[in-house]
Design a protein around this motif. Structure first.
Motif, PDB file in Angstrom:
ATOM      1  N   VAL A 194      -9.201   4.496 -11.955  1.00  0.00           N
ATOM      2  CA  VAL A 194      -9.184   3.042 -11.826  1.00  0.00           C
ATOM      3  C   VAL A 194      -8.032   2.412 -12.609  1.00  0.00           C
ATOM      4  O   VAL A 194      -7.718   2.819 -13.733  1.00  0.00           O
ATOM      5  N   ALA A 195      -7.435   1.386 -11.978  1.00  0.00           N
ATOM      6  CA  ALA A 195      -6.545   0.453 -12.672  1.00  0.00           C
ATOM      7  C   ALA A 195      -7.277  -0.869 -12.785  1.00  0.00           C
ATOM      8  O   ALA A 195      -7.774  -1.406 -11.787  1.00  0.00           O
ATOM      9  N   THR A 196      -7.377  -1.421 -13.990  1.00  0.00           N
ATOM     10  CA  THR A 196      -8.116  -2.660 -14.206  1.00  0.00           C
ATOM     11  C   THR A 196      -7.247  -3.896 -14.023  1.00  0.00           C
ATOM     12  O   THR A 196      -7.754  -5.023 -13.965  1.00  0.00           O
ATOM     13  N   ASP A 197      -5.939  -3.696 -13.933  1.00  0.00           N
ATOM     14  CA  ASP A 197      -4.987  -4.787 -13.718  1.00  0.00           C
ATOM     15  C   ASP A 197      -3.676  -4.133 -13.305  1.00  0.00           C
ATOM     16  O   ASP A 197      -3.574  -2.900 -13.267  1.00  0.00           O
ATOM     17  N   TYR A 198      -2.658  -4.917 -12.973  1.00  0.00           N
ATOM     18  CA  TYR A 198      -1.337  -4.318 -12.815  1.00  0.00           C
ATOM     19  C   TYR A 198      -0.928  -3.767 -14.172  1.00  0.00           C
ATOM     20  O   TYR A 198      -0.893  -4.507 -15.166  1.00  0.00           O
ATOM     21  N   LEU A 205       1.482   4.439  -6.590  1.00  0.00           N
ATOM     22  CA  LEU A 205       2.093   4.093  -7.869  1.00  0.00           C
ATOM     23  C   LEU A 205       2.495   2.623  -7.895  1.00  0.00           C
ATOM     24  O   LEU A 205       2.321   1.926  -8.903  1.00  0.00           O
ATOM     25  N   MET A 206       3.032   2.140  -6.782  1.00  0.00           N
ATOM     26  CA  MET A 206       3.480   0.751  -6.703  1.00  0.00           C
ATOM     27  C   MET A 206       2.305  -0.228  -6.746  1.00  0.00           C
ATOM     28  O   MET A 206       2.422  -1.322  -7.294  1.00  0.00           O
ATOM     29  N   LEU A 207       1.179   0.173  -6.180  1.00  0.00           N
ATOM     30  CA  LEU A 207      -0.006  -0.677  -6.243  1.00  0.00           C
ATOM     31  C   LEU A 207      -0.529  -0.784  -7.670  1.00  0.00           C
ATOM     32  O   LEU A 207      -0.972  -1.844  -8.114  1.00  0.00           O
ATOM     33  N   VAL A 208      -0.487   0.328  -8.400  1.00  0.00           N
ATOM     34  CA  VAL A 208      -0.970   0.323  -9.788  1.00  0.00           C
ATOM     35  C   VAL A 208      -0.097  -0.569 -10.667  1.00  0.00           C
ATOM     36  O   VAL A 208      -0.603  -1.411 -11.414  1.00  0.00           O
ATOM     37  N   THR A 209       1.208  -0.405 -10.575  1.00  0.00           N
ATOM     38  CA  THR A 209       2.120  -1.130 -11.465  1.00  0.00           C
ATOM     39  C   THR A 209       2.378  -2.560 -11.025  1.00  0.00           C
ATOM     40  O   THR A 209       2.874  -3.377 -11.807  1.00  0.00           O
ATOM     41  N   ALA A 225       4.433  -3.175  -8.466  1.00  0.00           N
ATOM     42  CA  ALA A 225       5.766  -3.207  -7.865  1.00  0.00           C
ATOM     43  C   ALA A 225       5.720  -3.634  -6.401  1.00  0.00           C
ATOM     44  O   ALA A 225       6.722  -4.104  -5.863  1.00  0.00           O
ATOM     45  N   ALA A 226       4.563  -3.464  -5.756  1.00  0.00           N
ATOM     46  CA  ALA A 226       4.435  -3.832  -4.343  1.00  0.00           C
ATOM     47  C   ALA A 226       3.551  -5.051  -4.137  1.00  0.00           C
ATOM     48  O   ALA A 226       3.126  -5.329  -3.016  1.00  0.00           O
ATOM     49  N   LYS A 227       3.272  -5.818  -5.203  1.00  0.00           N
ATOM     50  CA  LYS A 227       2.285  -6.890  -5.068  1.00  0.00           C
ATOM     51  C   LYS A 227       2.741  -8.012  -4.148  1.00  0.00           C
ATOM     52  O   LYS A 227       1.915  -8.754  -3.604  1.00  0.00           O
ATOM     53  N   GLY A 228       4.056  -8.130  -3.943  1.00  0.00           N
ATOM     54  CA  GLY A 228       4.536  -9.135  -3.012  1.00  0.00           C
ATOM     55  C   GLY A 228       4.122  -8.842  -1.584  1.00  0.00           C
ATOM     56  O   GLY A 228       3.823  -9.756  -0.809  1.00  0.00           O
ATOM     57  N   LEU A 229       4.090  -7.563  -1.227  1.00  0.00           N
ATOM     58  CA  LEU A 229       3.702  -7.148   0.118  1.00  0.00           C
ATOM     59  C   LEU A 229       2.245  -6.738   0.192  1.00  0.00           C
ATOM     60  O   LEU A 229       1.579  -6.961   1.207  1.00  0.00           O
ATOM     61  N   PHE A 230       1.752  -6.102  -0.876  1.00  0.00           N
ATOM     62  CA  PHE A 230       0.394  -5.572  -0.882  1.00  0.00           C
ATOM     63  C   PHE A 230      -0.341  -6.025  -2.143  1.00  0.00           C
ATOM     64  O   PHE A 230      -0.516  -5.249  -3.079  1.00  0.00           O
ATOM     65  N   PRO A 231      -0.758  -7.285  -2.189  1.00  0.00           N
ATOM     66  CA  PRO A 231      -1.531  -7.731  -3.366  1.00  0.00           C
ATOM     67  C   PRO A 231      -2.846  -6.966  -3.441  1.00  0.00           C
ATOM     68  O   PRO A 231      -3.429  -6.603  -2.415  1.00  0.00           O
ATOM     69  N   THR A 232      -3.287  -6.695  -4.653  1.00  0.00           N
ATOM     70  CA  THR A 232      -4.492  -5.889  -4.830  1.00  0.00           C
ATOM     71  C   THR A 232      -5.538  -6.650  -5.629  1.00  0.00           C
ATOM     72  O   THR A 232      -5.228  -7.537  -6.426  1.00  0.00           O
ATOM     73  N   GLU A 233      -6.793  -6.284  -5.376  1.00  0.00           N
ATOM     74  CA  GLU A 233      -7.891  -6.771  -6.188  1.00  0.00           C
ATOM     75  C   GLU A 233      -8.234  -5.697  -7.215  1.00  0.00           C
ATOM     76  O   GLU A 233      -8.062  -4.506  -6.966  1.00  0.00           O
ATOM     77  N   HIS A 234      -8.702  -6.127  -8.355  1.00  0.00           N
ATOM     78  CA  HIS A 234      -9.045  -5.190  -9.420  1.00  0.00           C
ATOM     79  C   HIS A 234     -10.524  -5.275  -9.751  1.00  0.00           C
ATOM     80  O   HIS A 234     -11.123  -6.335  -9.618  1.00  0.00           O
ATOM     81  N   PRO A 235     -11.125  -4.168 -10.150  1.00  0.00           N
ATOM     82  CA  PRO A 235     -10.498  -2.861 -10.375  1.00  0.00           C
ATOM     83  C   PRO A 235     -10.022  -2.205  -9.067  1.00  0.00           C
ATOM     84  O   PRO A 235     -10.680  -2.338  -8.031  1.00  0.00           O
TER      85      PRO A 235
END
Length: 311
Positions: free
Chosen positions: A5-9, A44-48, A50-60
């Motif tokens: 799990v990643a809890t945030d970028y 890797l880009m989702l965790v850091t 780096a891709a949040k402009g194209l693929f924003p993620t919800e956490h965790p």
């Protein structure tokens, strides 16, 4: 259940194995007991971020998108899948480095052949379907020549084999150490990207330029530079963004995300099970070593796929 799990970028070294609620199957969904999960660069880009402009993620965020396992629950409206079915698939941000995940029946989920083990099955979905979509998007045909840049990565290894199966002449980038292996997959020639200029060496092999460039490494103006390896009027295809004008009539084709057709994943799995498609496992890790698996995937040159097994 436990999941990576990643809890945030956040930096990759802050990933943790944490307890999360076991998912339940919603309408048109199945829950899969994970046996193996594979890593991809997008993870890797989702965790850091780096891709949040194209693929924003919800956490965790649960790391991983490729999975092989067994269906344990089918939601309302599901047909074709039932508890006990062995499957492989791409689950997107539902996450796959976990004890359980949720998948949606459709082109990105397939039944797993009996003679295809979970580790090799998990290494197929994202990379294999991306390679299929790239070659389809650019219309590669038999008799044409193709340069595959990034041939020893997950997508590249499939692109070389699938282009060869289409009877194209394949030129692939590879180090001297990997050259024999890549030729064994179907490449007619290799170019050592560490020791020479890829474009210049390609033009020595095909003076008029190749019909198609498949670039899995460069983006932006870097694609304009490698487009010189294509013949005038040729094509360049990439999963990354780049210029609309590559010069000399070279047509750019960019696919931001792969859109497989029904049967694509089944075909890849069948080829792998029959030995017609080689699946390279570059490194294999136990679930408890998942954080290290991500670190090594990010920091080392690994030929093929990194797979994490889940007990």
């Amino acid at each position: 259940m436990k999941a990576l799990v990643a809890t945030d970028y956040q930096p990759l070294d802050r990933l943790t194995l944490a307890e999360l609620p076991k998912p339940a199957a919603g309408p048109d969904e199945v829950v899969v007991k994970v046996e193996a999960a594979a890593l991809n660069p997008l993870d890797l880009m989702l965790v850091t971020g780096a891709a949040k402009g194209l693929f924003p993620t919800e956490h965790p965020l649960i790391v991983g998108m490729d999975v092989a396992g067994t269906v344990v629950e089918a939601g309302a409206g599901v047909s074709g899948y039932a508890p006990g079915d062995r499957v492989l698939g791409f689950v997107g941000q539902a996450g796959s480095v976990a004890e359980f995940t949720v998948a949606t029946p459709g082109p990105r989920l397939a039944h797993r052949p009996q003679n295809l083990d979970a580790v090799h099955a998990a290494a197929i979905p994202e990379s294999g379907m991306t390679a299929v979509c790239l070659l389809r998007a650019v219309g590669l045909t038999g008799g044409e020549s193709v340069l595959v840049i990034g041939a020893t990565g997950g997508v590249g290894l499939y692109a070389v084999q699938l282009a060869h199966a289409l009877r194209a002449r394949v030129i692939a980038t590879a180090t001297a150490q990997d050259a024999d292996y890549i030729c064994g997959l179907g490449a007619a020639d290799t170019v050592d990207y560490r020791q020479s200029d890829v474009v210049e060496e390609t033009l020595k092999l095909v003076p008029d330029g190749v019909d198609v460039v498949v670039d899995l490494v460069n983006r932006g103006e870097g694609l304009a530079a490698v487009a010189r390896a294509a013949r005038p009027g040729g094509r360049l295809v990439s999963p990354l963004s780049g210029p609309d004008d590559l010069g000399r009539g070279v047509t750019p084709v960019y696919i931001g995300s792969f859109v497989p057709e029904p049967g694509d994943l089944e075909d890849l799995a069948s080829r792998a099970a029959d030995g017609g498609l080689r699946v390279e496992i570059g490194a294999r890790y136990a679930f408890g070593d998942a954080v290290q698996a991500v670190a090594d995937f990010a920091g080392k040159h690994i030929r093929g796929k990194v797979v994490i097994t889940v007990p």
